[in-house]
Design an enzyme around this catalytic site. Structure first.
Site, PDB file in Angstrom:
ATOM      1  N   SER A   1      -3.136   2.371  -4.807  1.00  0.00           N
ATOM      2  CA  SER A   1      -4.075   1.349  -5.255  1.00  0.00           C
ATOM      3  C   SER A   1      -3.448  -0.022  -5.117  1.00  0.00           C
ATOM      4  O   SER A   1      -2.219  -0.166  -5.195  1.00  0.00           O
ATOM      5  CB  SER A   1      -4.459   1.586  -6.723  1.00  0.00           C
ATOM      6  OG  SER A   1      -3.325   1.385  -7.552  1.00  0.00           O
ATOM      7  N   LYS A   2      -4.290  -1.025  -4.910  1.00  0.00           N
ATOM      8  CA  LYS A   2      -3.770  -2.373  -4.669  1.00  0.00           C
ATOM      9  C   LYS A   2      -3.086  -2.955  -5.894  1.00  0.00           C
ATOM     10  O   LYS A   2      -2.353  -3.933  -5.787  1.00  0.00           O
ATOM     11  CB  LYS A   2      -4.899  -3.295  -4.198  1.00  0.00           C
ATOM     12  CG  LYS A   2      -6.005  -3.540  -5.209  1.00  0.00           C
ATOM     13  CD  LYS A   2      -7.136  -4.325  -4.562  1.00  0.00           C
ATOM     14  CE  LYS A   2      -8.310  -4.486  -5.491  1.00  0.00           C
ATOM     15  NZ  LYS A   2      -9.486  -5.048  -4.824  1.00  0.00           N
TER      16      LYS A   2
END
Length: 493
Positions: A253-254
């Site tokens: 995930s970012k």
């Protein structure tokens, strides 16, 4: 003999994701290894979030990596159109067919009723699912309500008992109980299909023989298989690829790892190293060598060599591998690569007007503008000390601005300013309260060129990355703060 045809079908709703590139690479290798075709289709039925800017970024990012397709929206082909938003009439035809055959039905339930039913089911510790309220409406009542223009969706019927056996190329036969399946919406009230109907129809009409997709789609596979059965079509072979993971084993995930392909391009990674690294995600060469080209991966590709353990996407390991590739370049190739990356005339011409009026000698350019040629920066935490805001408020302002900028698809100075302005107005602050924070995070310096101009030139990937770095430098965001600030975000215009 049937020609092997694989595809990638990304949604143009954000930055081009490394997960998309990973799945695209394995589809490409599988097709090429079997002398087949790899095609690209755009899933843009989410009309609110899909943009042509995002679509173009997908093309650019995949091509930067060296991933090419033989059919797609930008290159054409015999099975077009390749954008789902342009295939509405096709989906309508097949949706009507399912209703006529009794495999699907019109549902007129309001969002309020559905929310109430799901809340009651959850309270009773049941799996939330549609309760079949509209499934047995009389035909004449359905026609009357349709004629009156009453909003409705089309839902598929699913069994409530037994199991569906999903044949997966990596796992063998996977049994999934039917009672976990909801009566999936196939056509939305806006007349556009959901993922399930569009994918099955498109894959069939485009002759897709093998579908390699992320394992997050495995639990919903029975609905896809059932649709093929309802239509009486041959099913493609299914392969559910392991998900990319952060070093802590959580789903990539970012918030924990940069996930945009464009970020890695802007950071100065070599495309062949990036592609090599993605190829090592859960797969290995027969001789276990770590460094290999796309052609070498295709030559030795065997889908059975994919490991089901979640592959770890580790920035340090990628950087090491990139270094291996860089050291094998000739000096001329290395210099040309650096020039193409950030020392090209187009990029320098964007920077020059902002630097020229602030220097008296050329030797002053590097200290003033060095942040334009860096990935991350290392600001002094003291630069974030604020006369008006507490340390917690500083993080809140920066996090809200970051979230607004993450949703921004047109990266232009006035729109960047608009995002910042919206946050400060919501918090009853002035633009001048936030700009010093942006300045420190983006440039890492106490003084330099206009930070708004710098943000536009640096682009979305490096700007957002530096903001995330600055927030982490200041202590990060707790789960509680994240929840509270996301509520705030929802009310910012």
């Amino acid at each position: 003999m049937t020609t092997v045809r694989t595809r990638i079908a990304p949604s143009p709703t954000g930055d081009p994701h490394v997960g998309t590139a990973y799945i695209a690479l394995f589809n490409l290798c599988f097709a090429r290894q079997h002398g087949g075709e790899f095609i690209l289709r755009i899933e843009d039925t989410d009309q609110l979030r899909s943009t042509r800017e995002s679509e173009q970024q997908i093309y650019d990012a995949l091509r930067w990596l060296g991933i090419e397709w033989s059919e797609g929206p930008d290159v054409g082909g015999p099975h077009g159109p390749y954008r789902q938003s342009e295939r509405g009439h096709i989906y309508q035809k097949y949706s009507d067919e399912l209703v006529e055959k009794g495999h699907a039905f019109h549902c007129f339930c309001s969002a309020e009723r559905l929310d109430k039913v799901r809340a009651e089911q959850m309270e009773a510790k049941q799996t939330p699912r549609y309760d079949g309220h509209c499934m047995h409406l009389a035909g004449d009542e359905v026609q009357r309500r349709l004629a009156a223009g009453e909003p409705n969706v089309v839902r598929m019927k699913v069994p409530t008992e037994g199991v569906c056996v999903v044949p997966d190329m990596l796992r063998g036969e996977v049994e999934i109980p039917w009672d976990r399946m909801d009566m999936q919406v196939l056509m939305k009230t806006d007349g556009l299909p959901t993922y399930f109907l569009a994918n099955v129809v498109d894959d069939h009409l485009m002759g897709i023989t093998h579908v390699l997709r992320g394992e997050e789609w495995l639990p919903s596979a029975p609905k896809l298989i059932l649709l093929y059965d309802y239509f009486g079509w041959d099913k493609p072979q299914l392969c559910y690829m392991p998900l990319l993971r952060n070093p802590d084993k959580s789903k990539l995930s970012k918030r924990k790892n940069p996930t945009s392909i464009t970020f890695y391009e802007r950071m100065g990674f070599l495309p062949q190293a990036m592609l090599n690294y993605l190829g090592r995600m859960g797969w290995s060469m027969p001789d276990e060598r770590e460094k290999f080209s796309l052609d070498e991966m295709v030559e030795h590709f065997d889908i059975q060599r994919v490991s089901l353990g979640g592959p770890i996407f580790d920035l340090e390991k990628l950087s090491w591998l990139n270094g291996q590739w860089m050291r094998e370049l000739s000096v001329e190739e290395f210099a040309a690569g650096a020039q193409k990356w950030a020392f090209n005339s187009d990029y320098l011409m964007q920077i020059a007007p902002h630097v020229q009026g602030r220097v008296e000698t050329f030797s002053e350019i590097a200290p003033l503008a060095s942040f334009f040629f860096a990935g991350g920066v290392s600001p002094d935490p003291k630069l974030f000390e604020h006369k008006k805001l507490s340390a917690d408020q500083v993080r809140e302002v920066m996090q809200l601005i970051l979230w607004k900028l993450e949703a921004l698809r047109q990266w232009e100075k006035d729109k960047i300013t608009g995002c910042i302005q919206a946050v400060v107005e919501h918090l009853q602050l002035k633009l001048r309260d936030a700009m010093p924070l942006m300045f420190a995070a983006v440039t890492g310096q106490a003084s330099s060129v206009s930070v708004l101009d710098a943000m536009q030139i640096l682009g979305p990937d490096l700007t957002r990355f530096r903001l995330r770095q600055a927030i982490e430098l200041l202590g990060g965001v707790s789960k509680k703060e994240n929840k509270e600030w996301e509520k705030q975000l929802a009310s910012i215009a």
